[in-house]
Design a protein around this motif. Structure first.
Motif, PDB file in Angstrom:
ATOM      1  N   ASN A 174       4.310   5.030   8.596  1.00 13.33           N
ATOM      2  CA  ASN A 174       3.175   5.604   9.048  1.00 13.33           C
ATOM      3  C   ASN A 174       2.401   5.974   7.774  1.00 13.33           C
ATOM      4  O   ASN A 174       1.126   5.332   7.437  1.00 13.33           O
ATOM      5  N   THR A 175       2.500   6.689   6.390  1.00 12.38           N
ATOM      6  CA  THR A 175       2.648   7.360   5.250  1.00 12.38           C
ATOM      7  C   THR A 175       1.319   5.525   4.808  1.00 12.38           C
ATOM      8  O   THR A 175       0.685   5.272   4.552  1.00 12.38           O
ATOM      9  N   LEU A 176       2.539   4.345   5.076  1.00 18.60           N
ATOM     10  CA  LEU A 176       1.951   3.359   4.641  1.00 18.60           C
ATOM     11  C   LEU A 176       0.859   2.529   5.266  1.00 18.60           C
ATOM     12  O   LEU A 176      -0.591   2.459   4.383  1.00 18.60           O
TER      13      LEU A 176
ATOM     14  N   VAL B 220      13.286   9.216  12.087  1.00 19.31           N
ATOM     15  CA  VAL B 220      12.340   9.813  12.199  1.00 19.31           C
ATOM     16  C   VAL B 220      11.497   9.859   9.929  1.00 19.31           C
ATOM     17  O   VAL B 220      10.652   9.339  10.012  1.00 19.31           O
ATOM     18  N   ALA B 221      12.567   9.359   9.406  1.00 19.48           N
ATOM     19  CA  ALA B 221      12.000   9.261   7.823  1.00 19.48           C
ATOM     20  C   ALA B 221      11.575   7.621   7.803  1.00 19.48           C
ATOM     21  O   ALA B 221      10.290   7.463   7.328  1.00 19.48           O
ATOM     22  N   ALA B 222      11.719   7.070   8.162  1.00 17.96           N
ATOM     23  CA  ALA B 222      10.922   5.230   8.698  1.00 17.96           C
ATOM     24  C   ALA B 222      10.018   5.389   9.118  1.00 17.96           C
ATOM     25  O   ALA B 222       8.977   4.859   8.520  1.00 17.96           O
TER      26      ALA B 222
ATOM     27  N   LEU C 165       4.547  13.517  -0.487  1.00 15.62           N
ATOM     28  CA  LEU C 165       5.928  14.177  -1.105  1.00 15.62           C
ATOM     29  C   LEU C 165       6.455  15.062   1.016  1.00 15.62           C
ATOM     30  O   LEU C 165       7.659  14.367   0.682  1.00 15.62           O
ATOM     31  N   LEU C 166       5.747  14.955   0.819  1.00 17.06           N
ATOM     32  CA  LEU C 166       6.569  15.172   2.839  1.00 17.06           C
ATOM     33  C   LEU C 166       6.707  14.300   3.680  1.00 17.06           C
ATOM     34  O   LEU C 166       7.849  14.429   4.057  1.00 17.06           O
ATOM     35  N   THR C 167       6.599  12.952   2.907  1.00 16.14           N
ATOM     36  CA  THR C 167       7.157  11.791   3.546  1.00 16.14           C
ATOM     37  C   THR C 167       7.870  11.591   2.851  1.00 16.14           C
ATOM     38  O   THR C 167       9.478  11.531   3.372  1.00 16.14           O
ATOM     39  N   ALA C 168       8.284  12.418   1.544  1.00 16.09           N
ATOM     40  CA  ALA C 168      10.284  11.512   1.032  1.00 16.09           C
ATOM     41  C   ALA C 168      11.088  13.114   1.230  1.00 16.09           C
ATOM     42  O   ALA C 168      11.954  12.764   0.780  1.00 16.09           O
TER      43      ALA C 168
END
Length: 405
Positions: free
Chosen positions: A284-286, A277-279, A19-22
């Motif tokens: 990083n999350t993946l 930043v989102a990308a 959720l933080l990534t989204a």
């Protein structure tokens, strides 16, 4: 369905992190949708303000007038303005309005302010240019009426029926003064008109300026905005032969629209940074998620799951994160825009900042399906591109290598 089920399971295994990534995608999509829609509303406000309450679709003036106007001087006048009627009269629906504009000081007897005086034919001009009189008072026949913008009237504490004095210089440089009676207060939803303009009868303005029958310009209204450019192209040579030039609303509004275009480019740059930043966050999350599940990935590979299927699984995970952010940003953006669709009144801000730009103080932000689709698609595309590196990297791991880690 198998890949989707696994991807959803993995995405919400660390729900807080996902959720933080989204959120970064959410912010980028929301700002793109709302920001660009707001700049479009500013463009429409400038065009509407120019056309409907100031310069019309076009204006005709003597050569050199624009340069003098920029210096806040009266400039050369149009002698015998009726001569422009014949060529322009062939255009269906055209309305011509002569006016005499000049810098002046308006005083209440105690205080005075520099303003723009405009001599008009009030019977037709005020209605044609959407200049509503919100308060009025009868003026005796022996006295001359004047209509004052609401902001200017408030600054000078003028009310309908009160006296006001005009101080100006004639076209030959002599000083002149005249006392008027305020016939009405105008609130036009145009910052420049409301805060710094007052109107008087054209004949009286010509008398004060020693202008005989001359006017500063002839402004025109047309049934459609686009007709102005065609009219200019057809009559430029003829008007030029008479020492006249035509300026369309598009040319008049170009400087302000250029500033808005710069704002649009700055907003694009800001959205680009947020999306980068989102990308980065999604990638990083993946990567973190894949490292935590190396044995699981190795098991899938050992059971025969192909390389492209592993890559697709990680891509779907990124798509789910991107979808959450893009959908949330689009929904909130649509809700905010819909709330502003009835108009946002910026008249107080315009008054406090002493606006000099001729634009409507009512901003109407329209909900554009194409803009919503573009912002939503941008969020998904960013998520997909961010997933390419981890998807390729971890899908190429052999089952033995993944199991050893």
């Amino acid at each position: 369905m198998f890949l989707l089920r696994i991807a959803l399971k993995n995405t919400f295994r660390k729900a807080r992190r996902s959720l933080l990534t989204a959120v970064s995608v959410f912010v980028g999509v929301f700002m793109m949708l709302l920001g660009l829609s707001f700049v479009d509303a500013l463009d429409s406000s400038v065009i509407r303000g120019q056309i409907r309450s100031d310069t019309g679709h076009f204006r005709i003036m003597s050569k050199g007038y624009l340069e003098a106007e920029e210096e806040n001087e009266q400039g050369p006048l149009v002698e015998g303005w009726e001569k422009v009627k014949a060529p322009l009269g062939e255009t269906s629906g055209v309305q011509l309005h002569p006016r005499l504009s000049f810098p002046a000081e308006l005083s209440n007897g105690t205080d005075g302010l520099h303003a723009r005086a405009v001599g008009i034919e009030p019977e037709t001009y005020l209605a044609a240019f959407e200049l509503p009189v919100i308060r009025s008072a009868p003026v005796p026949p022996e006295q001359t009426p004047v209509w004052v913008g609401a902001g200017l009237a408030e600054a000078l504490k003028l009310e309908p029926g009160s006296s006001a004095t005009l101080l100006a210089r004639t076209r030959f440089g002599a000083y002149t003064a005249e006392e008027f009676v305020v016939a009405g207060i105008i609130r036009s939803s145009n910052a420049a008109v409301d805060t710094s303009t007052f109107f008087l009868p054209l004949k009286k303005a010509q008398q004060l300026m020693d202008a005989q029958d001359a006017v500063s310009e002839v402004v025109g209204l047309l049934p459609r905005d686009a007709m102005a450019m065609d009219l200019q192209a057809r009559h430029a040579a003829l008007l030029g032969g008479q020492g006249l030039v035509m300026q369309t609303w598009k040319e008049r509004a170009a400087p302000v629209l250029g500033v808005n275009q710069s704002k649009r480019q700055s907003l694009d740059a800001l959205v680009l940074v947020i999306m980068l930043v989102a990308a980065s966050s999604i990638a990083n999350t993946l990567v973190m998620s894949a490292f935590e599940r190396l044995r699981e990935i190795g098991t899938y590979r050992a059971l025969g799951l192909q390389t492209e299927r592993v890559a697709a699984m990680l891509m779907v995970e990124a798509a789910v994160i991107g979808l959450m952010g893009a959908l949330g940003g689009s929904l909130l953006g649509c809700a905010v825009i819909q709330g502003m669709s009835k108009g946002v009144d910026i008249s107080q801000m315009a008054a406090s900042s002493n606006f000099s730009v001729s634009m409507s103080t009512m901003l109407y932000v329209d909900l554009s399906f194409s803009r919503v689709a573009s912002a939503f698609a941008t969020g998904l595309i960013v998520a997909a591109l961010a997933a390419l590196y981890p998807a390729i990297k971890f899908s190429r791991l052999s089952p033995m290598e993944a199991m050893k880690r």
